[in-house]
Motif scaffolding. Sequence first.
Motif, PDB file in Angstrom:
ATOM      1  N   ALA A   1      32.897 -50.978 -24.471  1.00 12.80           N
ATOM      2  CA  ALA A   1      33.911 -51.779 -23.776  1.00 12.80           C
ATOM      3  C   ALA A   1      33.267 -52.683 -22.731  1.00 12.80           C
ATOM      4  CB  ALA A   1      34.942 -50.863 -23.131  1.00 12.80           C
ATOM      5  N   LEU A   2      32.313 -52.126 -21.970  1.00  5.27           N
ATOM      6  CA  LEU A   2      31.635 -52.927 -20.935  1.00  5.27           C
ATOM      7  C   LEU A   2      30.764 -54.011 -21.541  1.00  5.27           C
ATOM      8  CD1 LEU A   2      30.588 -50.141 -18.386  1.00  5.27           C
ATOM      9  CD2 LEU A   2      32.240 -51.985 -18.009  1.00  5.27           C
ATOM     10  N   SER A   3      29.995 -53.665 -22.553  1.00  8.96           N
ATOM     11  CA  SER A   3      29.053 -54.628 -23.119  1.00  8.96           C
ATOM     12  C   SER A   3      29.745 -55.764 -23.854  1.00  8.96           C
ATOM     13  CB  SER A   3      28.059 -53.927 -24.047  1.00  8.96           C
ATOM     14  OG  SER A   3      28.736 -53.365 -25.160  1.00  8.96           O
ATOM     15  N   HIS A   4      30.940 -55.514 -24.396  1.00  9.92           N
ATOM     16  CA  HIS A   4      31.659 -56.562 -25.124  1.00  9.92           C
ATOM     17  C   HIS A   4      32.778 -57.190 -24.296  1.00  9.92           C
ATOM     18  CE1 HIS A   4      29.664 -54.464 -28.480  1.00  9.92           C
ATOM     19  NE2 HIS A   4      29.743 -55.618 -29.099  1.00  9.92           N
ATOM     20  N   GLY A   5      32.976 -56.701 -23.093  1.00  7.56           N
ATOM     21  CA  GLY A   5      33.971 -57.288 -22.212  1.00  7.56           C
ATOM     22  C   GLY A   5      35.395 -57.143 -22.709  1.00  7.56           C
ATOM     23  N   VAL A   6      35.722 -55.975 -23.288  1.00  3.71           N
ATOM     24  CA  VAL A   6      37.074 -55.750 -23.796  1.00  3.71           C
ATOM     25  C   VAL A   6      37.663 -54.489 -23.169  1.00  3.71           C
ATOM     26  CG1 VAL A   6      36.678 -56.912 -25.997  1.00  3.71           C
ATOM     27  CG2 VAL A   6      36.174 -54.468 -25.788  1.00  3.71           C
ATOM     28  N   THR A   7      38.981 -54.390 -23.205  1.00  5.85           N
ATOM     29  CA  THR A   7      39.677 -53.187 -22.753  1.00  5.85           C
ATOM     30  C   THR A   7      39.855 -52.252 -23.949  1.00  5.85           C
ATOM     31  OG1 THR A   7      40.879 -54.363 -21.025  1.00  5.85           O
ATOM     32  CG2 THR A   7      41.836 -52.286 -21.797  1.00  5.85           C
ATOM     33  N   ILE A   8      39.465 -50.994 -23.779  1.00  6.37           N
ATOM     34  CA  ILE A   8      39.632 -49.996 -24.840  1.00  6.37           C
ATOM     35  C   ILE A   8      40.302 -48.762 -24.248  1.00  6.37           C
ATOM     36  CG2 ILE A   8      38.532 -48.563 -26.597  1.00  6.37           C
ATOM     37  CD1 ILE A   8      36.182 -50.487 -26.634  1.00  6.37           C
ATOM     38  N   GLY A   9      41.464 -48.422 -24.776  1.00  5.21           N
ATOM     39  CA  GLY A   9      42.133 -47.177 -24.422  1.00  5.21           C
ATOM     40  C   GLY A   9      41.874 -46.164 -25.524  1.00  5.21           C
ATOM     41  N   THR A  10      41.428 -44.967 -25.151  1.00  9.14           N
ATOM     42  CA  THR A  10      41.055 -43.968 -26.157  1.00  9.14           C
ATOM     43  C   THR A  10      41.956 -42.752 -26.045  1.00  9.14           C
ATOM     44  OG1 THR A  10      38.752 -44.695 -26.151  1.00  9.14           O
ATOM     45  CG2 THR A  10      39.193 -42.503 -27.017  1.00  9.14           C
ATOM     46  N   PHE A  11      42.481 -42.339 -27.178  1.00  7.63           N
ATOM     47  CA  PHE A  11      43.300 -41.129 -27.257  1.00  7.63           C
ATOM     48  C   PHE A  11      43.065 -40.502 -28.627  1.00  7.63           C
ATOM     49  CE2 PHE A  11      45.753 -44.758 -28.660  1.00  7.63           C
ATOM     50  CZ  PHE A  11      46.335 -44.343 -29.848  1.00  7.63           C
ATOM     51  N   GLY A  12      43.517 -39.277 -28.800  1.00  6.59           N
ATOM     52  CA  GLY A  12      43.331 -38.668 -30.113  1.00  6.59           C
ATOM     53  C   GLY A  12      43.447 -37.165 -30.090  1.00  6.59           C
ATOM     54  N   HIS A  13      42.951 -36.575 -31.169  1.00 10.39           N
ATOM     55  CA  HIS A  13      43.151 -35.158 -31.454  1.00 10.39           C
ATOM     56  C   HIS A  13      41.871 -34.400 -31.108  1.00 10.39           C
ATOM     57  CE1 HIS A  13      46.304 -37.239 -33.488  1.00 10.39           C
ATOM     58  NE2 HIS A  13      45.539 -37.644 -34.484  1.00 10.39           N
ATOM     59  N   ALA A  14      41.862 -33.792 -29.934  1.00 14.82           N
ATOM     60  CA  ALA A  14      40.627 -33.210 -29.411  1.00 14.82           C
ATOM     61  C   ALA A  14      40.133 -32.026 -30.234  1.00 14.82           C
ATOM     62  CB  ALA A  14      40.838 -32.777 -27.954  1.00 14.82           C
TER      63      ALA A  14
ATOM     64  N   PRO B   1      40.194 -45.006 -30.619  1.00 14.51           N
ATOM     65  CA  PRO B   1      39.893 -46.032 -29.615  1.00 14.51           C
ATOM     66  C   PRO B   1      40.662 -47.309 -29.963  1.00 14.51           C
ATOM     67  CG  PRO B   1      37.897 -45.076 -30.568  1.00 14.51           C
ATOM     68  CD  PRO B   1      39.031 -44.669 -31.433  1.00 14.51           C
ATOM     69  N   THR B   2      41.423 -47.819 -29.004  1.00 13.17           N
ATOM     70  CA  THR B   2      42.314 -48.951 -29.258  1.00 13.17           C
ATOM     71  C   THR B   2      41.884 -50.139 -28.412  1.00 13.17           C
ATOM     72  OG1 THR B   2      44.115 -47.413 -29.740  1.00 13.17           O
ATOM     73  CG2 THR B   2      44.723 -49.689 -29.287  1.00 13.17           C
ATOM     74  N   ILE B   3      41.439 -51.167 -29.089  1.00 13.12           N
ATOM     75  CA  ILE B   3      40.933 -52.362 -28.412  1.00 13.12           C
ATOM     76  C   ILE B   3      42.095 -53.308 -28.141  1.00 13.12           C
ATOM     77  CG2 ILE B   3      39.316 -54.295 -28.594  1.00 13.12           C
ATOM     78  CD1 ILE B   3      37.876 -52.495 -30.781  1.00 13.12           C
TER      79      ILE B   3
ATOM     80  N   GLN C   1      37.737 -63.564 -27.377  1.00 13.34           N
ATOM     81  CA  GLN C   1      38.248 -62.188 -27.370  1.00 13.34           C
ATOM     82  C   GLN C   1      38.360 -61.625 -28.788  1.00 13.34           C
ATOM     83  OE1 GLN C   1      41.601 -61.034 -24.978  1.00 13.34           O
ATOM     84  NE2 GLN C   1      41.231 -62.641 -23.457  1.00 13.34           N
ATOM     85  N   ARG C   2      38.755 -62.460 -29.717  1.00  8.42           N
ATOM     86  CA  ARG C   2      38.905 -61.994 -31.094  1.00  8.42           C
ATOM     87  C   ARG C   2      37.553 -61.568 -31.674  1.00  8.42           C
ATOM     88  NH1 ARG C   2      41.206 -66.113 -32.800  1.00  8.42           N
ATOM     89  NH2 ARG C   2      39.516 -67.069 -33.995  1.00  8.42           N
ATOM     90  N   VAL C   3      36.525 -62.362 -31.407  1.00  7.32           N
ATOM     91  CA  VAL C   3      35.178 -62.023 -31.884  1.00  7.32           C
ATOM     92  C   VAL C   3      34.666 -60.769 -31.187  1.00  7.32           C
ATOM     93  CG1 VAL C   3      32.780 -62.799 -31.925  1.00  7.32           C
ATOM     94  CG2 VAL C   3      34.608 -64.379 -32.571  1.00  7.32           C
TER      95      VAL C   3
END
Length: 450
Positions: free
Chosen positions: A352-365, A372-374, A383-385
């Motif tokens: 997320a930091l290296s590509h400059g995007v927001t990523i929210g992560t959730f799931g089945h532990a 991971p949701t971009i 942003q699309r790239v």
Amino acid sequence: MREFLKQLTTAVAWATTEPHAMQAYRQDQCLIAEAGQPLAMVRPATVGEVVAVVDLCRTHAVPLVPRGAGTGLAGGANALDGCVLLLLDAMDQILEIDQVAQSARVQPGVVNADLDKAAGEVGLWYAPDPGSRALSSIGGNVATNAGGMCCAKYGVTRDHILALTAVLGTGEVLRTGTATRKDVAGLDLKHLLIGSEGTLGVIVEATVRLRPRPQRLSTVAATFPTVQSAIDVVQAFGREFNAAATELMDRTTVCAVNAMTQMGLDEAAGAVLIAQFDGADASQQAERCAAMAEGAGAEAFATDDQDDGSALMEARRAALPSLERMGSTLLDDVCVTPHRLPALIDAIKRIALSHGVTIGTFGHAADGNLHPTIVFNPADDRQRVAAAAAFDAIIAAALDLGGTATGEHGVGSLKTPYIRRQVGDVGTSLMHRIKAAFDPSGILNPGRGY
């Protein structure tokens, strides 16, 4: 093609070639998977009509793309240029619920939640619970081997399928599996069809396993300082008992859920864990889980209140809709062994930091499956790239950790570039040879799945 279309429109009760009528059915829920322009769209009502459509497409070498409810997230049901879209939503009957055998026989268009509701009326339960269960169909669930929150304890769709009927690419009708609990007669063709994403056959009927409906549910919510401490507790209580659901949300996701639901989850936490237990000793398991979480530095509470438990689980189900309010989303689906989840989540943060995007992560532990949701603006080329590059990097990180490119959403068209890396040349070649045996003309959803 004119003669083909004439025959097609007389072979089924409902068919169209109007572009505007087909527009809404051209793609699933994946925003970046390409979708072509179909030649025609049909909505069969019987197995015989499905056979007729397959035969016509085979004779005229026209690709055929089966489509359930369109809730897929990998482009697996997206139209191909010049294809026929085969809509299965009209075949939506629950044909039988057998209380004694604890099974149900259904058509492919039956919605997951509707089957569970019907089973519940006789005290039974259809366990598989994908996040889209209120919309997704059994045929689509079978085609992608859909998972959900209860997989670690109760298994994925595959574990609940007793028998299938499918129309192969040859136009032949295959019936495979039995309603019995044991069956080792010949090669396991049933499990080849499950997860094949419409490339081997069109699912036209399924016999599914039902279970007694759980009578007690207890829920735990815990906020941990770090992801590592949350996973340590998941691993620890997993050695003592088996939770019905063990759901993880990172800080970005928690903030998004709070903004939409006003749930008041702790936004300073490194991770929020929501676990649910069922059975006669559900309360004791939940109390023990909460105590273990507190021993690891978390704030935790357990509740037997069904409304409170439902609200907490709905907060987790709101993860994707909440992130969607922040912008367009690109939902990934990767899986590693559970003890490697902290390493995967750390990798996602770096991506997320290296590509400059927001990523929210959730799931089945409990089963190591993360989503991971971009979040990005598709109108912004940069942003699309960046979103596409981050998506690729997340899959690479999961594979580097010995995981899989897709845990429960399927390959579709989105993830075919990663399959050879995961399964190797021999595995990929064998998959193509199996495809040729089921569909020698190569008309069924070509280019998808592998």
